[in-house]
Design an enzyme around this catalytic site. Structure first.
Site, PDB file in Angstrom:
ATOM      1  N   ASN A   6      76.569  37.396  59.167  1.00 47.20           N
ATOM      2  CA  ASN A   6      77.659  37.187  58.215  1.00 47.20           C
ATOM      3  C   ASN A   6      78.265  35.801  58.457  1.00 47.20           C
ATOM      4  OD1 ASN A   6      80.405  37.077  57.233  1.00 47.20           O
ATOM      5  ND2 ASN A   6      80.255  39.261  56.825  1.00 47.20           N
ATOM      6  N   ASP A   8      80.783  34.319  56.717  1.00 44.71           N
ATOM      7  CA  ASP A   8      82.106  34.122  56.094  1.00 44.71           C
ATOM      8  C   ASP A   8      83.011  33.183  56.886  1.00 44.71           C
ATOM      9  OD1 ASP A   8      81.338  35.900  54.179  1.00 44.71           O
ATOM     10  OD2 ASP A   8      82.522  37.577  54.950  1.00 44.71           O
ATOM     11  N   HIS A   9      82.955  33.310  58.223  1.00 39.94           N
ATOM     12  CA  HIS A   9      83.937  32.546  59.002  1.00 39.94           C
ATOM     13  C   HIS A   9      83.566  31.081  59.188  1.00 39.94           C
ATOM     14  CE1 HIS A   9      86.467  35.875  59.069  1.00 39.94           C
ATOM     15  NE2 HIS A   9      85.618  36.648  59.720  1.00 39.94           N
ATOM     16  N   HIS A  42      80.812  37.848  52.062  1.00 36.61           N
ATOM     17  CA  HIS A  42      81.749  38.703  51.325  1.00 36.61           C
ATOM     18  C   HIS A  42      82.550  37.838  50.353  1.00 36.61           C
ATOM     19  CE1 HIS A  42      85.139  41.988  51.749  1.00 36.61           C
ATOM     20  NE2 HIS A  42      84.836  41.735  50.494  1.00 36.61           N
ATOM     21  N   ARG A  44      85.346  37.789  48.489  1.00 37.07           N
ATOM     22  CA  ARG A  44      86.563  38.603  48.360  1.00 37.07           C
ATOM     23  C   ARG A  44      87.291  38.263  47.062  1.00 37.07           C
ATOM     24  NH1 ARG A  44      88.283  41.204  53.386  1.00 37.07           N
ATOM     25  NH2 ARG A  44      90.126  41.781  52.221  1.00 37.07           N
ATOM     26  N   ARG A  48      89.296  34.102  49.919  1.00 37.64           N
ATOM     27  CA  ARG A  48      89.906  33.445  51.077  1.00 37.64           C
ATOM     28  C   ARG A  48      88.898  32.679  51.939  1.00 37.64           C
ATOM     29  NH1 ARG A  48      91.522  38.679  54.670  1.00 37.64           N
ATOM     30  NH2 ARG A  48      92.573  39.237  52.748  1.00 37.64           N
ATOM     31  N   GLU A  69      78.519  41.205  50.002  1.00 40.73           N
ATOM     32  CA  GLU A  69      79.538  42.257  50.133  1.00 40.73           C
ATOM     33  C   GLU A  69      80.552  42.061  49.015  1.00 40.73           C
ATOM     34  OE1 GLU A  69      81.424  42.056  53.907  1.00 40.73           O
ATOM     35  OE2 GLU A  69      79.562  42.368  54.993  1.00 40.73           O
ATOM     36  N   THR A 100      87.965  43.909  56.553  1.00 36.72           N
ATOM     37  CA  THR A 100      87.749  45.222  55.940  1.00 36.72           C
ATOM     38  C   THR A 100      88.147  46.329  56.927  1.00 36.72           C
ATOM     39  OG1 THR A 100      85.845  44.154  54.925  1.00 36.72           O
ATOM     40  CG2 THR A 100      86.086  46.519  54.572  1.00 36.72           C
ATOM     41  N   GLU A 150      76.012  51.510  54.947  1.00 37.94           N
ATOM     42  CA  GLU A 150      76.283  50.725  56.147  1.00 37.94           C
ATOM     43  C   GLU A 150      77.419  51.449  56.852  1.00 37.94           C
ATOM     44  OE1 GLU A 150      76.513  46.440  55.910  1.00 37.94           O
ATOM     45  OE2 GLU A 150      78.000  46.387  57.517  1.00 37.94           O
ATOM     46  N   HIS A 190      80.428  45.757  61.768  1.00 37.57           N
ATOM     47  CA  HIS A 190      81.861  45.500  61.878  1.00 37.57           C
ATOM     48  C   HIS A 190      82.320  45.632  63.338  1.00 37.57           C
ATOM     49  CE1 HIS A 190      85.471  44.602  59.501  1.00 37.57           C
ATOM     50  NE2 HIS A 190      86.012  44.862  60.666  1.00 37.57           N
TER      51      HIS A 190
HETATM   52  N1  PXP Z   1      79.765  44.644  57.472  1.00 40.82           N
HETATM   53  C1  PXP Z   1      80.769  44.677  56.564  1.00 40.82           C
HETATM   54  C2  PXP Z   1      80.631  45.582  55.396  1.00 40.82           C
HETATM   55  C3  PXP Z   1      81.897  43.851  56.696  1.00 40.82           C
HETATM   56  O1  PXP Z   1      82.891  43.902  55.787  1.00 40.82           O
HETATM   57  C4  PXP Z   1      81.956  42.957  57.784  1.00 40.82           C
HETATM   58  C5  PXP Z   1      83.121  42.024  57.928  1.00 40.82           C
HETATM   59  O2  PXP Z   1      83.151  41.165  56.841  1.00 40.82           O
HETATM   60  C6  PXP Z   1      80.876  42.945  58.690  1.00 40.82           C
HETATM   61  C7  PXP Z   1      79.814  43.815  58.529  1.00 40.82           C
HETATM   62  C8  PXP Z   1      80.856  42.019  59.865  1.00 40.82           C
HETATM   63  O3  PXP Z   1      81.892  42.315  60.735  1.00 40.82           O
HETATM   64  P1  PXP Z   1      82.205  41.352  61.952  1.00 40.82           P
HETATM   65  O4  PXP Z   1      82.625  40.040  61.372  1.00 40.82           O
HETATM   66  O5  PXP Z   1      83.296  42.051  62.677  1.00 40.82           O
HETATM   67  O6  PXP Z   1      80.938  41.216  62.746  1.00 40.82           O
END
Ligand code: PXP
Length: 236
Positions: A6, A8-9, A42, A44, A48, A69, A100, A150, A190
């Site tokens: 992921n 996103d960050h 994701h 959103r 963000r 996502e 989430t 998931e 997550h």
């Molecule tokens: N799976 C889903 C559905 C999520 O919403 C997220 C967080 O965006 C993740 C996995 C990844 O979580 P983490 O960033 O805590 O590894």
């Protein structure tokens, strides 16, 4: 077991300055070169981190699979139908949450979920439902037409190392078994990190883990020595 990264960050960091660095495209490329089997992002409702232009660029640059996502929002569904990612993962979304917080209530909004995912399935997009490891949610998910669930591993991750760990872990194990017996494929994610991820191997048949925050956090420190040395060289 496959690894979806992921990214996103990377966008969170980029947006802190509003520019183009660090590039999510480059981040996805590095993840793929190092074994990621899919790239998760994701989009959103409040945009963000990941923005519309990111998903439009990612869909053309990713060599593995894009897993998008998304919440049950019509404008995001429209984007998904436009870019046609390999898969989408339906998540609940609250504006004020930091991340989430819980799984999607598929049982409580069965008709809404089933109707929402239908056009996505019809378009050939694989659908996954992000749910808590709960019997009722697994059973409802199996009836929607989605191919995957998931499992939300947040509760397990939070009590990892404490006495509640085993109970939370068993919920994941049992839910995975039930889901597979009902014909679903099972992903998880997550809060998974370098300490707690190893127990995922105890869950038979898990398909893919989606991990973001711990990987990006570690990358800051594993990458920092080179970054500092390089700058020091340049200003010598
Ligand atoms: N799976 C889903 C559905 C999520 O919403 C997220 C967080 O965006 C993740 C996995 C990844 O979580 P983490 O960033 O805590 O590894």
């Amino acid at each position: 077991m496959l690894l979806g990264v992921n990214i996103d960050h990377i966008a969170t960091l980029r947006n802190a300055r509003g520019g183009i660095e660090p590039s999510v495209i480059k981040g996805a490329e590095i993840a793929e070169e190092n074994g990621a089997t899919s790239i998760t992002t994701h989009l959103r409702e409040d945009r963000r981190h990941i923005k519309d232009e990111d998903v439009y660029t990612l869909i053309n640059s990713i060599k593995t699979k894009l897993n998008l996502e998304m919440a049950m929002a019509d404008d995001i569904q429209k984007i998904a139908l436009d870019i046609k990612p390999h898969s989408i993962c339906l998540v609940p979304e609250k504006r004020q949450e930091i991340t989430t917080e819980g799984g999607l209530d598929v049982a409580g909004q069965f008709n809404k979920v089933t109707e929402f995912i239908k056009p996505l399935l019809d378009a050939g997009i694989i659908v996954s439902l992000f749910i808590d490891p709960d019997e009722e949610q697994v059973k409802a998910s199996a009836k929607t037409g989605a191919q995957f669930i998931e499992m939300h591993t947040g509760a397990y991750a939070e009590c990892f190392g404490y006495k509640e760990e085993e109970e939370e872990f068993q919920k994941l194990k049992k839910s995975a078994e039930l889901a597979q017996s009902l014909g679903l494929k099972v992903n998880a994610g997550h809060g998974l990190n370098y300490e707690n991820v190893h127990r995922m191997h105890e869950i038979e048949g898990l398909y893919e883990l989606n991990i973001g925050h711990s990987i990006i956090s570690r990358a800051v420190f594993t990458g920092l020595p080179e970054a500092v040395k390089k700058m020091k060289d340049l200003i010598k």
